[in-house]
Design an enzyme around this catalytic site. Sequence first.
Site, short mmCIF file in Angstrom:
data_model
loop_
_atom_site.label_atom_id
_atom_site.label_comp_id
_atom_site.label_asym_id
_atom_site.label_seq_id
_atom_site.Cartn_x
_atom_site.Cartn_y
_atom_site.Cartn_z
N SER A 163 0.84 -1.20 0.00
CA SER A 163 0.00 0.00 0.00
C SER A 163 0.87 1.26 0.00
CB SER A 163 -0.97 -0.05 1.18
OG SER A 163 -2.01 0.89 1.02
N ASP A 260 -9.64 -4.93 -5.06
CA ASP A 260 -8.99 -3.72 -4.55
C ASP A 260 -9.18 -2.56 -5.52
OD1 ASP A 260 -7.35 -1.87 -3.34
OD2 ASP A 260 -5.50 -3.04 -3.57
N HIS A 292 -7.90 -5.34 -0.61
CA HIS A 292 -6.64 -4.66 -0.31
C HIS A 292 -5.93 -5.27 0.90
CE1 HIS A 292 -3.91 -1.30 -0.73
NE2 HIS A 292 -4.11 -0.91 0.52
#
Length: 320
Positions: A163, A260, A292
Amino acid sequence: MASSTTEIVHEFQPFIRVYKDGRIERLLGNDVVPASVDPDTGVQSKDVEIAPEIGVAARLFLPRNANPHHKLPLLVYFHGGGFLVESAFSPTYHNHLNALAAEANVVVVSVNYRLAPEHPLPAAYEDSWVAIQWVASHFKGDGQEPWLKDYVDPQHVFFGGDSAGGNIAHNMGMRVGSEKPEGINLVGLVLNHPFFWGEEPIGNEAAESNFPNKAFVDNLWRLVNPLTVGSDDPFLNPALNPELSSLVCTRVLVCVAEKDILKDRGWYYKELLDKRGWKGKVEVMEAKGEDHVFHLFNPTCENALALLKRVASFLNQDKA
């Protein structure tokens, strides 16, 4: 009328609340666990201070059978959390990197950088660069950390993260290419669900159902980087970086998840590298049915174990 101590001016679930009086309430990622010897994998960990005056530190991980006569690859890892939450010392990242160090048989430096909004970008980038310079010092003969001096092959260094940490890993790879610091031979990047974005929607981002998600990401970026030009900032949108083809490493693994909102940006990153004439090889692994950073929250599921093995293979594929 609500008092300034209770009035919320920003709320970014599931990350933080920002109150009118300046108070920050982090909604996750606050727990920490001590460094230890992991009973399941035998991986040792310990904490080091890198630049205590600004709070830059790291947790190091050493596999069970590390041998100074058989040097290991090094993974410099940057945690996720939207630049807002989590740390190198949280149970989420401690457990994940114990598992990865054991599976891949690599040494890991997990970087702890300052968080926004108290320390807006570029603080996280600058802190991460300080950590990289600290790592490099060991391969120039200046560093004093024995786990790096004794067990790491300086010709096999990787950057990785998930991320926001994937975003940092990419930008640190770009900086190695531009500044060429002595002591870092960057072989590859491992980007798990990297936080890339842009003003113009691509792929499934253009679906009406994703309009709230797009607004969330746009606003989140402005919160963590208040001086930004917007979602087409080259730090967030690699397509806007004219130097992208100069990425110095030769291999990139991008892991994405089917559900995601950032998935299409991961695929687009591969497309960009291919189109811009970058000389390396980029691979994408997509986890079907997952969202995610699923692998951090459900690390024993089939897809998470497959991701772990793929990353381990990537880190070792050119080792004798």
